[in-house]
Structure formats: structure tokens, C-alpha cells
Design a protein around this motif. Structure first.
Motif, PDB file in Angstrom:
ATOM      1  N   ASN A 112      60.317  16.503  89.284  1.00  0.00           N
ATOM      2  CA  ASN A 112      61.269  15.978  90.250  1.00  0.00           C
ATOM      3  C   ASN A 112      60.740  16.322  91.643  1.00  0.00           C
ATOM      4  OD1 ASN A 112      63.528  15.958  92.165  1.00  0.00           O
ATOM      5  ND2 ASN A 112      64.835  15.636  90.380  1.00  0.00           N
ATOM      6  N   SER A 127      59.932  19.354  83.877  1.00  0.00           N
ATOM      7  CA  SER A 127      60.615  19.241  82.589  1.00  0.00           C
ATOM      8  C   SER A 127      59.653  18.711  81.532  1.00  0.00           C
ATOM      9  CB  SER A 127      61.816  18.291  82.684  1.00  0.00           C
ATOM     10  OG  SER A 127      62.731  18.724  83.674  1.00  0.00           O
ATOM     11  N   THR A 148      63.398  18.411  93.903  1.00  0.00           N
ATOM     12  CA  THR A 148      63.744  19.775  93.504  1.00  0.00           C
ATOM     13  C   THR A 148      62.532  20.594  93.053  1.00  0.00           C
ATOM     14  OG1 THR A 148      64.133  19.179  91.186  1.00  0.00           O
ATOM     15  CG2 THR A 148      65.978  18.907  92.730  1.00  0.00           C
ATOM     16  N   LYS A 149      61.408  19.918  92.786  1.00  0.00           N
ATOM     17  CA  LYS A 149      60.185  20.536  92.263  1.00  0.00           C
ATOM     18  C   LYS A 149      60.364  21.029  90.822  1.00  0.00           C
ATOM     19  CE  LYS A 149      58.119  19.978  96.209  1.00  0.00           C
ATOM     20  NZ  LYS A 149      57.103  18.910  96.376  1.00  0.00           N
ATOM     21  N   GLU A 150      61.445  20.633  90.174  1.00  0.00           N
ATOM     22  CA  GLU A 150      61.680  21.050  88.791  1.00  0.00           C
ATOM     23  C   GLU A 150      60.747  20.300  87.845  1.00  0.00           C
ATOM     24  OE1 GLU A 150      65.259  21.105  85.421  1.00  0.00           O
ATOM     25  OE2 GLU A 150      65.617  20.290  87.429  1.00  0.00           O
TER      26      GLU A 150
END
Length: 346
Positions: free
Chosen positions: A192, A199, A195-197
Motif C-alpha cells: 500500500n 501484505s 500506508t507502506k503496509e
């Protein structure tokens, strides 16, 4: 009664012909791909084939060699690819305009290795893999980077020691899909951008998954058939399902997919020995004999006539000041969107 039966037969024939016509598909756009004798030979040649005109364009320059992994931007005249910069003797990302025949090295500054470029959906950015040598780990460290084509600024999207490669954007440009890890430890992940997330999408333990690719909402990747069979197959991501393609075969490789629409995609396959390019029409694989040689053909990207029509409409809206957020329709690469771009796009 004979008249009625004859009329019914004619209607049936017309219906069958219409159905066959709807099912028939012939590519009418442009396809970019590379060809080499072997990866280790560093002799890759990048080519663009125009299905409409039957013309083949070889992309060459005295400034680089071993060009591969090309991708079309917002127009079929704008491409990016990776090649070895002769002066610096390292991988760089190059941008090429087929109309002006001009090359730009997007990553010439610094000592980083830059590979695996893909355009954003709006054509204004390119995401890629960037690596540097680490004395601490005695190896290259690869992360994901993005360049803003309007400013030339490069931003890092990740910063860790796990190798990240082969990135591509989601349809809205807000997510980057990529391969994380190497060999049997690799899998398909998403980032993402806001958000730098990170997954996990699909990561079978002990099995390689790599080369994610998107086209609008279509999403595919390549990977081993199983832990005990290291021939590559192609898998489709459909909502939360991972679907193996029906042409996957335990006896040969199928890899490097590029989806055209919901039924069709280009792939590379070794069913005849070398990697050759095939078009899957939803039922069977059709060899693209005009593209294939006695070397290996891989890394396809396709720009359809529908893509060109869409961009032409957006360019005209831009010129009329109806849509200032249209795709990058600067077909001739002169830095402006004007009436000359419309002429090229037609």
C-alpha cells in the motif's frame, strides 16, 4: 413449410457466423518483447511488433546492450525497459520514444542497479527494483523504487534486506504488487503506497512465485507447478482465489503472462524447446510464429487499439480543457500535449 425451414436454416447460419465472428480474435495493436540466446549470454534484443502493419522495430543504441523487460506507457510510442549502460557497466532504466527516436536514461546517476520497470496507469511514474552492494551482507540488497517522470525524482518505496523485485501497479495506481524473496523462498506480495503496509497475496512454502503482472483489473503471476515440479505455470488472482491456468503442464514451462482481456493473454512457453510466445484465446494456445525465432522470446507487453482510442479521447479532452487529469498523452515526447499528439494517436 420448405420456405420456413429454409428461412430457419439461413437464420441459424447467420447466427453461427455472428457467434464465430464474436469469438474470433486477432491482435491489432503492438507487442513488445525481448529475445536472447540465453540469459547468461547478455545478448538480449528488445523488439516491438505492430500487428496492424506487420512491422518489426528493433530497439538499439550504442549506449546500452542486453535490453529486456519492456513496458508500454500511456501511448504506444512511450516505453521503458532495462538494459546495461555501457559507460557505467550496470543495469539502468531507459525510456524510449518511438516517434522522436529518443532515449533517456532515467537512473544514470549513482551506483545503483535498476531493473524491472513498469509504468503507472496514468503514465506519469515508473516503479522498479533498485539494488546496491552491501559490504555488511556481502551481497546486493534490492528494494522497490519509483520515479516521477515529470520531475525525475526517485523515491524509495521499501527499505529492508529482503529482496523485492518485479513490481507492477494496481489499476488505480495505489498499490504495488511484487515478488518478495528469491527462488523457493519467493512469493507474491502487495504494498500500500500510502500506508507502506506489505501484505501477503500468495506464498507457498518451498515454491517459487514471481513475475506479477496487471492490466486494468486483471492480475496474474508465474510460479512452480509444485514443490517437486519446478516447471513454471501461470496463475490468475481472481478476488481471493488463486486459479491455475488450464494450459499449465508438468512437462514444460509457461511463464511471463500479459493479460489482454478477461479471456485472453500472451504467454511464453517451452513446449517446443525454447521459450516462444503464444496467445491464449480462452481455449487453446496459438503460437505467434512471426515473433518466434530459434532463440528465446519472453517478457511481453501489449498495447491494444482500444488503449489507443482511450488515450486519444483523453488527449482531446485535455486540449479542450475538459479533463486536466487525463493520462500522459504526449505521444511525440516533446514535453507538451497538443494537436500533434492527436495526429500521432490517430
Amino acid at each position: 413449410m420448405k420456405f420456413i425451414l429454409c428461412a430457419i436454416s439461413i437464420i441459424s447460419l447467420l447466427s453461427t457466423a455472428a457467434s464465430s465472428s464474436e469469438e474470433a480474435f486477432e491482435p491489432s495493436g503492438k507487442i513488445i518483447f525481448h529475445s536472447y540466446s540465453s540469459y547468461e549470454a547478455s545478448d538480449s534484443k528488445l523488439k516491438i511488433y505492430d500487428y496492424s502493419s506487420d512491422d518489426m522495430l528493433n530497439i538499439e543504441s550504442p549506449n546500452f546492450y542486453n535490453a529486456m523487460n519492456g513496458d508500454f506507457g500511456a501511448t504506444d510510442s512511450d516505453i521503458v525497459f532495462m538494459a546495461i549502460n555501457k559507460e557505467a557497466d550496470k543495469w539502468d532504466i531507459f525510456r524510449y520514444n518511438t516517434i522522436s527516436n529518443s532515449f533517456t536514461n532515467l537512473t544514470y546517476d549513482g551506483h545503483y542497479r535498476s531493473e524491472d520497470p513498469k509504468f503507472s496507469p496514468d503514465g506519469y511514474s515508473v516503479v522498479f527494483k533498485q539494488g546496491y552492494w552491501s559490504n555488511e551482507f556481502d551481497s546486493f540488497i534490492y528494494n522497490l523504487a519509483e520515479i516521477d517522470l515529470m520531475t525525475g525524482k526517485i523515491s524509495m518505496l521499501t527499505d529492508d534486506i529482503s529482496e523485492e523485485s518485479m513490481p507492477c501497479y494496481s489499476a488505480d495506481g495505489k498499490t504495488v504488487y511484487f515478488a518478495k524473496g528469491v527462488g523457493a523462498d519467493s512469493g507474491i506480495y502487495s504494498l500500500n503506497k500510502e500506508t507502506k503496509e506489505i501484505s501477503e497475496i500468495y506464498d507457498r512454502k518451498g515454491i517459487q512465485e514471481y513475475y506479477p503482472i496487471t492490466n486494468a483489473d486483471l492480475f496474474y503471476f508465474s510460479g512452480w507447478i509444485s514443490e517437486n515440479n519446478r516447471n513454471d505455470g501461470i496463475f490468475r488472482v481472481n478476488n481471493n482465489e488463486i486459479l491455475p491456468m488450464p494450459f499449465n503442464n508438468a512437462d514444460f514451462n509457461c511463464s511471463d503472462p500479459f493479460p489482454i482481456d478477461d479471456k485472453r493473454l500472451f504467454i511464453s512457453s517451452t513446449q517446443k524447446g525454447n521459450y516462444d510466445i503464444y496467445l491464449y484465446d480462452g481455449e487453446k494456445l496459438n503460437e505467434q510464429s512471426k515473433l518466434n525465432t530459434d532463440t528465446h522470446e519472453l517478457g511481453t507487453s501489449y498495447f491494444s487499439k482500444n488503449d489507443a482510442k482511450k488515450i486519444s479521447t483523453q488527449a482531446s479532452d485535455y486540449i479542450l480543457e475538459k479533463n486536466q487529469q487525463c493520462n500522459n498523452a504526449d505521444a511525440d515526447g516533446n514535453g507538451e500535449i497538443d494537436i500533434f499528439d492527436l495526429i500521432h494517436l490517430r
